[in-house]
Design a protein around this motif. Structure first.
Motif, PDB file in Angstrom:
ATOM      1  N   ASN A  97       0.830  -1.216   0.000  1.00 39.59           N
ATOM      2  CA  ASN A  97       0.000   0.000   0.000  1.00 39.59           C
ATOM      3  C   ASN A  97       0.864   1.265   0.000  1.00 39.59           C
ATOM      4  O   ASN A  97       0.787   2.085   0.927  1.00 39.59           O
ATOM      5  CB  ASN A  97      -0.919   0.008   1.225  1.00 39.59           C
ATOM      6  N   PRO A  98       1.689   1.475  -1.044  1.00 40.63           N
ATOM      7  CA  PRO A  98       2.597   2.630  -1.050  1.00 40.63           C
ATOM      8  C   PRO A  98       1.876   3.970  -1.065  1.00 40.63           C
ATOM      9  O   PRO A  98       2.447   4.992  -0.670  1.00 40.63           O
ATOM     10  CB  PRO A  98       3.410   2.430  -2.339  1.00 40.63           C
ATOM     11  N   ASN A  99       0.615   3.968  -1.497  1.00 43.30           N
ATOM     12  CA  ASN A  99      -0.161   5.221  -1.532  1.00 43.30           C
ATOM     13  C   ASN A  99      -0.390   5.802  -0.145  1.00 43.30           C
ATOM     14  O   ASN A  99      -0.633   7.007   0.000  1.00 43.30           O
ATOM     15  CB  ASN A  99      -1.509   4.980  -2.211  1.00 43.30           C
ATOM     16  N   ILE A 100      -0.296   4.967   0.886  1.00 49.67           N
ATOM     17  CA  ILE A 100      -0.505   5.446   2.256  1.00 49.67           C
ATOM     18  C   ILE A 100       0.515   6.527   2.607  1.00 49.67           C
ATOM     19  O   ILE A 100       0.202   7.497   3.309  1.00 49.67           O
ATOM     20  CB  ILE A 100      -0.423   4.280   3.265  1.00 49.67           C
ATOM     21  N   ALA A 101       1.732   6.386   2.107  1.00 48.29           N
ATOM     22  CA  ALA A 101       2.799   7.339   2.423  1.00 48.29           C
ATOM     23  C   ALA A 101       2.502   8.741   1.899  1.00 48.29           C
ATOM     24  O   ALA A 101       3.120   9.718   2.344  1.00 48.29           O
ATOM     25  CB  ALA A 101       4.127   6.845   1.862  1.00 48.29           C
ATOM     26  N   LYS A 102       1.553   8.854   0.977  1.00 45.96           N
ATOM     27  CA  LYS A 102       1.215  10.160   0.402  1.00 45.96           C
ATOM     28  C   LYS A 102       0.155  10.902   1.210  1.00 45.96           C
ATOM     29  O   LYS A 102      -0.137  12.063   0.932  1.00 45.96           O
ATOM     30  CB  LYS A 102       0.726   9.981  -1.038  1.00 45.96           C
ATOM     31  N   LEU A 103      -0.405  10.229   2.201  1.00 43.59           N
ATOM     32  CA  LEU A 103      -1.448  10.858   3.016  1.00 43.59           C
ATOM     33  C   LEU A 103      -0.870  11.954   3.907  1.00 43.59           C
ATOM     34  O   LEU A 103       0.335  12.009   4.159  1.00 43.59           O
ATOM     35  CB  LEU A 103      -2.146   9.800   3.883  1.00 43.59           C
ATOM     36  N   THR A 104      -1.745  12.796   4.402  1.00 38.66           N
ATOM     37  CA  THR A 104      -1.346  13.890   5.295  1.00 38.66           C
ATOM     38  C   THR A 104      -0.670  13.349   6.554  1.00 38.66           C
ATOM     39  O   THR A 104      -1.133  12.371   7.147  1.00 38.66           O
ATOM     40  CB  THR A 104      -2.584  14.709   5.709  1.00 38.66           C
ATOM     41  N   THR A 105       0.405  13.988   6.963  1.00 35.67           N
ATOM     42  CA  THR A 105       1.118  13.587   8.177  1.00 35.67           C
ATOM     43  C   THR A 105       0.325  14.000   9.408  1.00 35.67           C
ATOM     44  O   THR A 105      -0.094  15.157   9.538  1.00 35.67           O
ATOM     45  CB  THR A 105       2.517  14.232   8.220  1.00 35.67           C
ATOM     46  N   ILE A 106       0.134  13.052  10.332  1.00 30.50           N
ATOM     47  CA  ILE A 106      -0.673  13.328  11.525  1.00 30.50           C
ATOM     48  C   ILE A 106       0.138  13.176  12.816  1.00 30.50           C
ATOM     49  O   ILE A 106      -0.420  12.955  13.882  1.00 30.50           O
ATOM     50  CB  ILE A 106      -1.913  12.397  11.570  1.00 30.50           C
ATOM     51  N   GLY A 107       1.443  13.329  12.699  1.00 27.05           N
ATOM     52  CA  GLY A 107       2.301  13.225  13.883  1.00 27.05           C
ATOM     53  C   GLY A 107       3.587  12.499  13.524  1.00 27.05           C
ATOM     54  O   GLY A 107       3.697  11.895  12.457  1.00 27.05           O
ATOM     55  N   GLN A 108       4.546  12.558  14.425  1.00 29.34           N
ATOM     56  CA  GLN A 108       5.829  11.928  14.156  1.00 29.34           C
ATOM     57  C   GLN A 108       5.726  10.411  14.189  1.00 29.34           C
ATOM     58  O   GLN A 108       6.293   9.714  13.368  1.00 29.34           O
ATOM     59  CB  GLN A 108       6.876  12.397  15.187  1.00 29.34           C
ATOM     60  N   GLY A 109       5.023   9.869  15.182  1.00 28.56           N
ATOM     61  CA  GLY A 109       4.952   8.426  15.324  1.00 28.56           C
ATOM     62  C   GLY A 109       6.217   7.885  15.961  1.00 28.56           C
ATOM     63  O   GLY A 109       7.142   8.630  16.289  1.00 28.56           O
ATOM     64  N   GLY A 110       6.261   6.572  16.115  1.00 27.74           N
ATOM     65  CA  GLY A 110       7.420   5.954  16.747  1.00 27.74           C
ATOM     66  C   GLY A 110       7.095   5.529  18.161  1.00 27.74           C
ATOM     67  O   GLY A 110       6.233   6.128  18.819  1.00 27.74           O
ATOM     68  N   PRO A 111       7.766   4.497  18.665  1.00 26.18           N
ATOM     69  CA  PRO A 111       7.432   3.941  19.985  1.00 26.18           C
ATOM     70  C   PRO A 111       7.656   4.886  21.153  1.00 26.18           C
ATOM     71  O   PRO A 111       7.072   4.698  22.211  1.00 26.18           O
ATOM     72  CB  PRO A 111       8.358   2.720  20.086  1.00 26.18           C
ATOM     73  N   ASN A 112       8.489   5.900  20.982  1.00 20.23           N
ATOM     74  CA  ASN A 112       8.786   6.796  22.104  1.00 20.23           C
ATOM     75  C   ASN A 112       8.087   8.151  21.995  1.00 20.23           C
ATOM     76  O   ASN A 112       8.416   9.091  22.713  1.00 20.23           O
ATOM     77  CB  ASN A 112      10.302   7.011  22.209  1.00 20.23           C
ATOM     78  N   ASN A 113       7.136   8.267  21.075  1.00 20.16           N
ATOM     79  CA  ASN A 113       6.413   9.522  20.897  1.00 20.16           C
ATOM     80  C   ASN A 113       4.956   9.379  21.314  1.00 20.16           C
ATOM     81  O   ASN A 113       4.464   8.272  21.505  1.00 20.16           O
ATOM     82  CB  ASN A 113       6.507   9.984  19.442  1.00 20.16           C
ATOM     83  N   SER A 114       4.292  10.518  21.427  1.00 20.34           N
ATOM     84  CA  SER A 114       2.881  10.537  21.811  1.00 20.34           C
ATOM     85  C   SER A 114       2.038  11.028  20.638  1.00 20.34           C
ATOM     86  O   SER A 114       2.551  11.666  19.715  1.00 20.34           O
ATOM     87  CB  SER A 114       2.679  11.470  23.013  1.00 20.34           C
ATOM     88  N   PRO A 115       0.736  10.752  20.666  1.00 21.19           N
ATOM     89  CA  PRO A 115      -0.135  11.231  19.590  1.00 21.19           C
ATOM     90  C   PRO A 115      -0.124  12.751  19.488  1.00 21.19           C
ATOM     91  O   PRO A 115       0.011  13.451  20.496  1.00 21.19           O
ATOM     92  CB  PRO A 115      -1.513  10.729  20.014  1.00 21.19           C
ATOM     93  N   ASP A 116      -0.270  13.274  18.282  1.00 26.55           N
ATOM     94  CA  ASP A 116      -0.342  14.711  18.038  1.00 26.55           C
ATOM     95  C   ASP A 116      -1.796  15.067  17.763  1.00 26.55           C
ATOM     96  O   ASP A 116      -2.275  14.952  16.631  1.00 26.55           O
ATOM     97  CB  ASP A 116       0.548  15.088  16.850  1.00 26.55           C
ATOM     98  N   ALA A 117      -2.500  15.474  18.808  1.00 28.00           N
ATOM     99  CA  ALA A 117      -3.940  15.718  18.708  1.00 28.00           C
ATOM    100  C   ALA A 117      -4.280  16.765  17.653  1.00 28.00           C
ATOM    101  O   ALA A 117      -5.245  16.613  16.896  1.00 28.00           O
ATOM    102  CB  ALA A 117      -4.482  16.154  20.073  1.00 28.00           C
TER     103      ALA A 117
END
Length: 369
Positions: A97-117
């Motif tokens: 599903n490479p098209n997913i990477a083109k979606l709007t960024t909704i936060g940094q992500g990663g195991p040590n980060n928190s959601p970006d409301a």
């Protein structure tokens, strides 16, 4: 007079029909609106009421997007974490599903980060699937900040073939109106687990070769000393794991001398850490040459499956390869490469074994030198 009466009668019937017709849509609308609300109990036992029509979705936290893709592919997704936009290497759900990477960024992500409301709000999802939350308060806080239902998912303790993972898939199916697909995925996984068990459960302990799986990834790559006790993939094929002697479950970093003492019949090297093992072998050839598995040519690969939590489909494919190597007679009718592509295709829609093999080496006998 008779004609006049009939005319009035027809007019009355017509008006009555209009009144009945005018009432019907209102009744149906009310009935439909009531049926739209569904109740979900998530993996933190939080009860969430959802509008049944879910058109826009985000999946945040380690592995949430992958679980979603097993059920819906990229459908209905409106945003993605930055960490998912990086390399697709080792992440079959992003390869397919490479098209997913083109979606709007909704936060940094990663195991040590928190959601970006704030960024999540920018794409206005109808629901948030979340694996970040480890307690109810954090999930409730995000839900309060966004005023969007937050549904917590989990891979459970062992990820592959874990009951919590099955429950998470079922929840995704219910929320997105794709319960039939969710049940098919769960049934397929359970059937694979049962198949692996049936092939190997009656083998006497005395006829089982001793096994060590090294270089397992855990928050990064590691060398030969990184392994697991009570290792889920070996358990799936009823393998004899030398590490179980320690009584530990999960990641174990052993003293390398312990491996010499165990001297297992067969060794599997996770290809994520294979380069580290090769470099160590060049520095310490005598150590490796003292291992019976190395001397006897009984060292094999395992495709890495830990990238932002477990790629369950790759882990399942690995389990079949482990079974084929450990008990070839019990897996006579299994071609591990074909089985891997069958698993990839069923869970993600496309066979990607060749891409994984190009990136890591695939299923093979390893020569340490």
């Amino acid at each position: 007079m008779h004609k006049k009466f009939l005319s009035l009668l027809f007019v009355g019937i017509f008006i009555f029909a209009l009144l009945i017709g005018g009432c019907s849509p209102k009744y149906e609308k009310t009935s439909n609106s009531k049926s739209k609300n569904i109740m979900i109990t998530d993996l933190l036992e939080r009860k969430i009421t959802l509008n049944k029509r879910i058109d826009k979705v985000v999946a945040i936290g380690p592995g949430a997007l992958r679980l979603y893709c097993y059920i819906n592919g990229s459908k209905k997704l409106v945003g993605v974490e930055q960490t998912e936009k990086g390399s697709t290497v080792g992440k079959p759900y992003m390869m397919v599903n490479p098209n997913i990477a083109k979606l709007t960024t909704i936060g940094q992500g990663g195991p040590n980060n928190s959601p970006d409301a704030e960024k999540i709000l920018s794409v206005k999802p109808d629901v948030i699937f979340d694996t970040y939350a480890s307690d109810k308060s954090s999930a409730d806080e995000l839900q309060s900040k966004t005023n969007i239902p937050v549904v917590v998912l989990s891979y459970g303790k062992q990820s592959t073939f874990d009951p919590d993972m099955y429950t998470s898939l079922k929840i995704i199916g219910k929320v997105t109106g794709n319960e039939s697909r969710a049940q098919k995925v769960i049934d397929y996984m359970k059937n694979c687990k049962d198949d692996l068990d049936k092939r190997t459960k009656d083998i006497p302990e005395s006829k089982k070769p001793s096994i060590y799986v090294g270089a397992l990834g855990m928050k990064g790559t590691h060398g030969i000393e990184s392994t697991q006790g009570n290792y889920s993939l070996l358990k799936a094929v009823n393998g004899k794991n030398v590490v179980d002697e320690t009584g530990k479950t999960g990641t174990v970093m052993i003293d390398k001398e312990k491996l010499l003492k165990w001297d297992p019949d067969k060794i599997f090297i996770d290809e994520g850490g294979f380069q580290m093992v090769q470099e160590d072998c060049k520095k310490n050839p005598d150590y490796y040459n003292n291992l019976s598995a190395v001397k006897n040519g009984e060292v094999y690969s395992q495709m890495p499956y830990n990238f932002y939590t477990t790629n369950i489909e790759t882990a399942m494919a690995d389990a079949y390869y482990l079974g084929k190597v450990i008990y070839p007679e019990k897996f006579k009718n299994i071609d591990p490469i074909k089985k891997a592509d069958e698993i990839y295709k069923f869970l993600l829609g496309k066979g990607v074994y060749s891409q994984m093999a190009n990136n890591f080496g695939g299923f093979r006998k390893i020569i340490l030198k």
